[in-house]
Design a protein around this motif. Structure first.
Motif, PDB file in Angstrom:
ATOM      1  N   ASP A   1       9.392  -8.741   1.097  1.00  0.00           N
ATOM      2  CA  ASP A   1      10.596  -8.890   0.338  1.00  0.00           C
ATOM      3  C   ASP A   1      10.306  -9.064  -0.793  1.00  0.00           C
ATOM      4  N   ILE A   2       9.142  -9.054  -1.997  1.00  0.00           N
ATOM      5  CA  ILE A   2       8.985  -8.679  -2.947  1.00  0.00           C
ATOM      6  C   ILE A   2       9.333  -7.977  -3.237  1.00  0.00           C
ATOM      7  N   GLU A   3       9.213  -6.762  -3.100  1.00  0.00           N
ATOM      8  CA  GLU A   3       9.132  -5.383  -3.375  1.00  0.00           C
ATOM      9  C   GLU A   3      10.997  -5.282  -3.254  1.00  0.00           C
ATOM     10  N   ALA A   4      11.601  -6.343  -2.697  1.00  0.00           N
ATOM     11  CA  ALA A   4      13.393  -6.859  -2.618  1.00  0.00           C
ATOM     12  C   ALA A   4      13.911  -7.148  -4.311  1.00  0.00           C
ATOM     13  N   ARG A   5      12.627  -7.513  -4.317  1.00  0.00           N
ATOM     14  CA  ARG A   5      12.893  -8.882  -5.277  1.00  0.00           C
ATOM     15  C   ARG A   5      12.865  -8.051  -6.850  1.00  0.00           C
ATOM     16  N   VAL A   6      11.878  -7.671  -7.307  1.00  0.00           N
ATOM     17  CA  VAL A   6      11.552  -7.068  -8.105  1.00  0.00           C
ATOM     18  C   VAL A   6      11.813  -6.114  -8.295  1.00  0.00           C
ATOM     19  N   GLY A   7      12.057  -4.867  -7.275  1.00  0.00           N
ATOM     20  CA  GLY A   7      12.624  -3.945  -7.875  1.00  0.00           C
ATOM     21  C   GLY A   7      13.461  -3.193  -8.820  1.00  0.00           C
ATOM     22  N   ASP A   8      14.758  -4.809  -8.943  1.00  0.00           N
ATOM     23  CA  ASP A   8      15.762  -3.914  -9.436  1.00  0.00           C
ATOM     24  C   ASP A   8      16.226  -4.545 -10.938  1.00  0.00           C
ATOM     25  N   ILE A   9      14.834  -5.389 -11.205  1.00  0.00           N
ATOM     26  CA  ILE A   9      14.661  -5.297 -12.238  1.00  0.00           C
ATOM     27  C   ILE A   9      14.649  -4.634 -13.126  1.00  0.00           C
ATOM     28  N   GLU A  10      15.542  -4.620 -14.870  1.00  0.00           N
ATOM     29  CA  GLU A  10      15.729  -3.484 -15.208  1.00  0.00           C
ATOM     30  C   GLU A  10      14.162  -3.052 -16.550  1.00  0.00           C
ATOM     31  N   GLY A  11      14.111  -1.271 -16.144  1.00  0.00           N
ATOM     32  CA  GLY A  11      13.643  -0.803 -16.540  1.00  0.00           C
ATOM     33  C   GLY A  11      12.581  -0.152 -15.825  1.00  0.00           C
ATOM     34  N   VAL A  12      12.684  -1.261 -14.259  1.00  0.00           N
ATOM     35  CA  VAL A  12      11.641  -1.105 -13.247  1.00  0.00           C
ATOM     36  C   VAL A  12      12.490   0.319 -12.150  1.00  0.00           C
ATOM     37  N   LEU A  13      11.142   1.728 -12.348  1.00  0.00           N
ATOM     38  CA  LEU A  13      11.560   2.350 -11.272  1.00  0.00           C
ATOM     39  C   LEU A  13      11.612   2.124  -9.642  1.00  0.00           C
ATOM     40  N   SER A  14      10.699   1.883  -9.755  1.00  0.00           N
ATOM     41  CA  SER A  14       9.978   1.803  -8.121  1.00  0.00           C
ATOM     42  C   SER A  14       9.203   0.566  -7.824  1.00  0.00           C
ATOM     43  N   ALA A  15       9.150   0.157  -6.682  1.00  0.00           N
ATOM     44  CA  ALA A  15       8.333  -0.754  -6.239  1.00  0.00           C
ATOM     45  C   ALA A  15       7.692  -0.177  -4.818  1.00  0.00           C
ATOM     46  N   GLY A  16       6.914  -0.423  -4.977  1.00  0.00           N
ATOM     47  CA  GLY A  16       5.982  -0.001  -3.494  1.00  0.00           C
ATOM     48  C   GLY A  16       4.891  -0.785  -3.162  1.00  0.00           C
ATOM     49  N   ALA A  17       4.797  -1.334  -1.895  1.00  0.00           N
ATOM     50  CA  ALA A  17       3.853  -1.835  -1.265  1.00  0.00           C
ATOM     51  C   ALA A  17       2.903  -0.479  -0.871  1.00  0.00           C
ATOM     52  N   TYR A  18       1.162  -1.224  -1.053  1.00  0.00           N
ATOM     53  CA  TYR A  18       0.239  -0.580  -0.868  1.00  0.00           C
ATOM     54  C   TYR A  18      -0.973  -1.118  -0.104  1.00  0.00           C
ATOM     55  N   VAL A  19      -1.594  -0.461   0.673  1.00  0.00           N
ATOM     56  CA  VAL A  19      -3.136  -1.069   1.108  1.00  0.00           C
ATOM     57  C   VAL A  19      -4.531  -0.595   0.544  1.00  0.00           C
ATOM     58  N   PHE A  20      -4.773  -1.083   0.106  1.00  0.00           N
ATOM     59  CA  PHE A  20      -6.109  -0.216  -0.248  1.00  0.00           C
ATOM     60  C   PHE A  20      -7.430  -1.102   0.661  1.00  0.00           C
ATOM     61  N   GLY A  21      -8.205   0.011  -0.182  1.00  0.00           N
ATOM     62  CA  GLY A  21      -9.976  -1.127   0.607  1.00  0.00           C
ATOM     63  C   GLY A  21     -10.691   0.805   0.111  1.00  0.00           C
ATOM     64  N   ASP A  22     -12.585   0.122   0.436  1.00  0.00           N
ATOM     65  CA  ASP A  22     -13.074   1.245   0.081  1.00  0.00           C
ATOM     66  C   ASP A  22     -13.330   1.687   1.277  1.00  0.00           C
ATOM     67  N   ALA A  23     -13.969   3.247   1.517  1.00  0.00           N
ATOM     68  CA  ALA A  23     -15.517   3.569   2.231  1.00  0.00           C
ATOM     69  C   ALA A  23     -15.805   4.655   1.952  1.00  0.00           C
ATOM     70  N   MET A  24     -17.271   4.961   3.331  1.00  0.00           N
ATOM     71  CA  MET A  24     -17.864   6.715   2.727  1.00  0.00           C
ATOM     72  C   MET A  24     -16.790   7.501   3.123  1.00  0.00           C
ATOM     73  N   ILE A  25     -16.468   8.691   2.801  1.00  0.00           N
ATOM     74  CA  ILE A  25     -16.019   9.412   3.649  1.00  0.00           C
ATOM     75  C   ILE A  25     -17.117  10.938   3.471  1.00  0.00           C
ATOM     76  N   SER A  26     -17.479  11.358   3.999  1.00  0.00           N
ATOM     77  CA  SER A  26     -17.842  12.821   4.253  1.00  0.00           C
ATOM     78  C   SER A  26     -17.851  13.835   5.253  1.00  0.00           C
ATOM     79  N   THR A  27     -18.463  14.984   4.989  1.00  0.00           N
ATOM     80  CA  THR A  27     -18.517  16.143   5.754  1.00  0.00           C
ATOM     81  C   THR A  27     -19.589  16.655   5.941  1.00  0.00           C
ATOM     82  N   ASP A  28     -19.866  17.705   6.770  1.00  0.00           N
ATOM     83  CA  ASP A  28     -21.167  18.402   6.331  1.00  0.00           C
ATOM     84  C   ASP A  28     -21.784  18.384   5.899  1.00  0.00           C
ATOM     85  N   ALA A  29     -20.874  19.142   4.551  1.00  0.00           N
ATOM     86  CA  ALA A  29     -21.721  19.362   3.278  1.00  0.00           C
ATOM     87  C   ALA A  29     -21.965  17.999   2.617  1.00  0.00           C
ATOM     88  N   GLY A  30     -21.233  17.224   2.588  1.00  0.00           N
ATOM     89  CA  GLY A  30     -21.876  15.802   1.173  1.00  0.00           C
ATOM     90  C   GLY A  30     -21.086  15.114   1.998  1.00  0.00           C
TER      91      GLY A  30
END
Ligand SMILES: Nc1ncnc2c1ncn2[C@@H]1O[C@H](COP(=O)(O)OP(=O)(O)OP(=O)(O)O)[C@@H](O)[C@H]1O
Ligand SMILES: [Mg+2]
Lengths: 229, 731
Positions: free
Chosen positions: B357-386
């Motif tokens: 709903d928010i995306e739709a509401r702000v997407g057509d403001i003049e000067g806005v190219l796009s509006a997209g939702a996202y999820v954000f969080g932190d984590a540990m990433i690993s392989t055998d090398a690091g």
């Protein structure tokens, strides 16, 4: 426009004292003098009697220790510094004992300087200066610097500079000190001529009693006072 | 005589102590600590200046006599009495400090180590600064005139009116609080300038005594307001309180008196001759003539050249260094706005389910190219090398707007494969052929060719033969983990829904690298990873919820307006709207601070050069005493004489500044066009970036010219106040 009976200058009780290491030198000790417009006055006196000091004070270059000078009834030392500057520029023409030309400037520029200070534009100022230099007989030397002129010529440039704005009052401190008899007489003729033409008031200090004779009113600086001769 | 001086000192020194005694009682509410100390020291310095002022005023004989304006423009302070006063302040302060004056201390707290009374007594017990303060006051006092107090009042009124007007106008400048603050400070500066101009204009003299007194009054008022006012005011900046208070003690008064001096001298130059006279005609001519004459004079000429070269060097260095700093800043800015949201909408609490709903509401403001939702969080990433920490962002790879910049910086792999992980190379066991061997020598013998043997990669067995979800990582992370497109990485999230026998257990997921991006910003390339939005929601346990909605806009300098519009449309709380500038506030303010520090440091060169201008002018004034007197006898006003020497100094200052500008801009143009290669591994940028910011260039030029103007004031003032008769006597 001005009250004819009002003196141009009314000097009362003018005193000037210098202090040199606790020692007082009383140069002027109460000078009283009324100068009417158009008068020509000569002042003689021993060297060191205070003639130059007197001219400096009435020319507002120096301040008196006591006393007041009234110009057309107005006390001049009550004026603000800015008013005093304008007063010097418009009303007084000064010829110094040592001519004091500006060495970096040509004769023409030196003579034009008072007009330039009054914000007259450069062309008009130099036009007037040229006329004035013609009048003192130096029309052909206008581009020369003071260093390239003789002592007498320098003095004539200084007179041209004093008169360029047509002042009411000329204060001349030995203007012909460096000149031979004939040139000195020429300068005096010029001053007399200006006096006749424009009603210029002249106070002139000189060492030569012969030249002093030419002035209708003669005074002597004696013991810090002006006394008639 | 000596006894009289001693008594004068005792009286004025005692006055300081009595004033302190009186002042600290009503101020008992200030708890001991930084503020109490700051207030104490401020008050005692104020009282020292005040008692000096009194001493000075009493020492004048005839304030408005005819001689005062012409022959003795600066009266000396009564120094013996000043010394006596500060000695008594010292003795009394010391006694109080160690013995405790009975009744002096309002509360036991004030007497404590951080207490106000102790700070006051401590300030008294320092001898030399007291002499300076009492002396400053006495100097000002000795030069007071009958109308000084009225002019100070005029100055304060003008300041108040002007500040009120400018800060009212400042509200129209912008939406951004930062810019409003800048506009307000600029308004205060302008007001100080205006006070100087108005007072000097109206009084017809330089009026430095009045202006300095005004600056002192304002400085102390400002300081005490902040020191005694609500803590929130000093806390508004990110700096520690004592730094704010110290800066407030020094900076405003100095800056305001300097600006008042500039304004005052200008007011005097234009109106000091008794009428408005903006012309510099003959003054300019005289100035030029003198400069030319003195160039040939060995010593003065040499110092003149050094002064001009100094200004030139300072300006040049400022331009080049600040342009390079702007270059790096700009580089950083492009990388930041390339990689991150331009404007972000977040919600307090963790129930942001209405993101569509928010995306739709702000997407057509003049000067806005796009509006997209996202999820954000932190984590540990690993392989055998690091192993590394990572910031995972869940996005919709199919949304073309929000992912535009990410797609642009993809280096290897394919972003859209996040949606179709089975297409990632290596998702199914694949057979790679090694590259054909290279012929190593022209005299190739047997063994130069080796048998091409197919190698089977990704021998890791997959549990249940499931296709792993994809992840996009940055180049630096890819290097640390030695994970390339098709490789498997393990990601551990600290926040997890899974409850094991020992409480929540960290959740471990495997992802397959679908792509590698390279933004050129180290932090970003080493920390950020992208996965598909639903994967992220599942991984972070945020079913149907988003962290925020990010907006990309066409013009990143227009985000203030857009944020305002977004805020209006989403309706404020619980939503918060931030633009990229606000999100990276610390970074950009650190950069700005660095720039200011650099400006001040390099400005010192100009400062030193301006001292040479002072020296040159003082020498010229001393040599030209006779000519000054002659020009005055021809009717030049003090203001006019001052103009001559101001012009003379400005010719040097402006000449040096213009030269420096040309050389500096030339160097910048050279760097821009021919470039200086940088080691990319260290600077993370291939060429020395240069951005010539015209605002900065103008500020530099204006600062250099203002400094050289300030340098002319003292010599020009001495010339102007030179008595006309001096020098006329001798040949
Ligand atoms: N600034 C000064 N300080 C101390 N004494 C001064 C100063 N100016 C002038 N005097 C003294 O005042 C006296 C008068 O000097 P002044 O120049 O007026 O004399 P004068 O009559 O013009 O002499 P001359 O005919 O030689 O030009 C002299 O004794 C001189 O030494
Ligand atoms: Mg003389």
């Amino acid at each position: 426009m001005t009250d004819a009976s009002l003196p141009l200058l009314r000097i009362r009780g003018l005193a000037k004292t210098y202090w040199l290491e606790q020692k007082q030198i009383e140069v002027l000790r109460g000078v009283d003098l009324d100068v009417m417009a158009g008068e020509r006055i000569s002042i003689i006196g021993r060297s060191g009697s205070g003639k130059s000091t007197f001219l400096h004070v009435i020319g507002t270059l120096d301040v008196p220790t006591q006393g007041e000078v009234h110009y057309l009834g107005e006390p001049v030392f009550q004026k603000s510094p800015a008013e005093l500057a304008a007063f010097r520029n418009r009303t007084i023409g000064f010829v110094f004992q040592f001519h004091h030309l500006l060495p970096e400037f040509s004769a023409l520029e030196n003579v034009a300087m008072p007009a330039l200070i009054q914000r007259i534009d450069r062309g008009a100022a130099e036009g007037r200066a040229k006329e004035m230099l013609d009048l003192v007989g130096l029309g052909h030397r206008i581009g020369h610097r003071p260093g390239e002129l003789s002592g007498g010529e320098q003095q004539r440039v200084a007179i041209a500079r004093a008169l360029v704005l047509g002042p009411r009052l000329l204060l001349a401190d030995e203007p012909t000190g460096n000149l031979d008899e004939a040139s000195a007489a020429g300068i005096h003729d010029l001053i007399d001529e200006m006096n006749r033409r424009t009603g210029l008031t002249v106070i002139l200090v000189t060492h030569s009693s012969h030249l002093a004779e030419r002035m209708p009113r003669r005074l002597r600086m004696d013991e810090g006072r002006l006394v008639p001769v | 005589m000596a006894l009289r001086v001693l008594l004068l000192g005792l009286f004025h020194g005692g006055l300081v102590l009595v004033l302190e005694l009186v002042a600290q009682r009503p101020l008992g509410f200030v708890a001991s600590g930084t503020r109490a100390q700051a207030t104490g020291v401020a008050l005692s310095t104020m009282f020292m200046i005040g008692s000096g002022l009194l001493l000075g005023v009493r020492s004048r004989a005839n304030p408005d006599g005819p001689t005062s304006s012409m022959l003795t423009p600066w009266r000396p302070a009564p120094w013996p009495a000043v010394w006596a006063t500060s000695a008594w302040t010292f003795v009394l302060g010391l006694l109080g400090f160690f013995l405790g004056v009975p009744g002096f201390i309002a509360s036991p707290e004030a007497a404590g180590p951080g207490g106000m009374a102790r700070a006051m007594l401590g300030a008294n017990a320092v001898l030399l600064p007291a002499v300076l303060l009492v002396g400053l006051g006495a100097m000002l006092g000795a030069n007071c005139r009958r109308r000084t107090a009225s002019w100070v009042a005029v100055g304060l009124l003008v300041f108040g009116a002007s500040v009120a007007t400018t800060s009212w106008l400042a509200r129209f400048v912008s939406y951004e609080p930062g810019l409003i603050a800048v506009a307000t400070v600029a308004g205060v500066g302008f007001s100080a300038w205006l006070v100087g101009f108005v007072v000097a204009w109206a009084a017809g003299r330089l009026a430095f005594v009045e202006l300095y007194l005004t600056a002192l009054v304002l400085g102390y008022a400002l300081y005490l307001t902040f020191a005694l006012g609500p803590t929130a005011w000093t806390a508004a900046s990110n700096l520690p309180e004592e730094q704010v208070l110290l800066a407030l003690a020094l900076f405003p008064t100095v800056a305001m008196s300097a600006l008042m001096m500039v304004g005052g001298s200008l007011g005097f130059l234009l109106h000091g001759g008794g009428r408005f006279d903006p012309s510099f005609a003959y003054e300019g001519m005289v100035a030029q003539r003198y400069l030319r004459a003195h160039r040939r004079d060995g010593f003065v000429g040499t110092v003149t050249v050094i002064a001009v070269v100094g200004i030139c060097l300072g300006v040049m260095a400022l331009i080049v260094v600040l342009s390079i700093m702007s270059g790096f800043e700009n580089d950083l800015k492009t990388k930041i706005v390339g990689a991150h949201a331009h404007v972000e909408v977040n919600k307090h609490g963790d129930d942001f389910t209405e993101y569509a709903d928010i995306e739709a509401r702000v997407g057509d403001i003049e000067g806005v190219l796009s509006a997209g939702a996202y999820v954000f969080g932190d984590a540990m990433i690993s392989t055998d090398a690091g192993l590394s920490g990572t910031l995972i962002k869940g996005i919709d790879p199919a949304a073309s707007g929000p992912t535009r910049d990410l797609r642009r910086i993809m280096e290897k792999g394919e972003l859209l494969n996040l949606l179709a992980p089975e297409k990632i190379p290596g998702a199914r066991p694949a057979i790679d052929f090694p590259p054909p061997p290279i012929k190593t020598s022209s005299t190739g013998t047997a063994g130069a060719y080796e048998l091409a043997v197919p190698v089977i990669r990704d021998a890791q067995p997959l549990p249940g033969n499931r296709v792993l979800p994809g992840i996009v990582i940055g180049r630096e992370l890819s290097r640390t983990l030695r994970a390339y497109v098709g490789d498997v990485v393990k990601v551990v999230s600290p926040a997890s829904e899974e409850i094991g026998p020992l409480g929540p257990t960290p959740k471990l997921n495997r992802f397959r690298v679908a792509g590698v991006f390279y933004s050129g910003m180290y932090e970003y390339d080493a920390k950020f990873t992208y996965i598909e939005m639903r994967q992220a929601q599942r991984f972070f346990g945020m079913r149907k919820r988003a962290t925020g909605v990010e907006l990309k806009v066409a013009d990143i300098d227009d985000t203030a307006r857009i944020s305002e519009e977004v805020r209006r449309r989403v309706g404020g709380e619980p939503y918060t709207v931030k633009d990229w500038r606000a999100m990276n506030k610390e970074l950009f303010s650190a950069l700005l601070l660095e720039k200011i520090a650099m400006f001040v440091a390099l400005g010192m060169i100009v400062m030193v050069a301006s001292f040479l201008i002072i020296a040159v002018l003082v020498m010229i004034v001393l040599q030209r005493k006779k000519e000054i007197a002659v020009i005055k006898s021809l009717g030049a006003s003090d203001a006019s004489i001052m103009k001559i020497f101001v012009v003379e100094g400005l010719i040097l200052g402006v000449g040096g500044a213009v030269l420096g500008l040309l050389v500096g801009i030339g160097i910048c143009a050279f760097l821009e066009n021919f470039g200086v290669k940088l080691d990319e591994r260290i600077f993370y940028i291939e060429r020395l970036p240069v951005v010539l910011d015209w605002v900065e260039v103008s500020v530099i030029a204006a600062a250099a010219i203002t400094i050289s103007y300030l340098a002319t004031i003292y010599p020009a003032m001495t010339a102007a106040q030179h008595p006309p008769v001096e020098g006329l006597r001798d040949d």
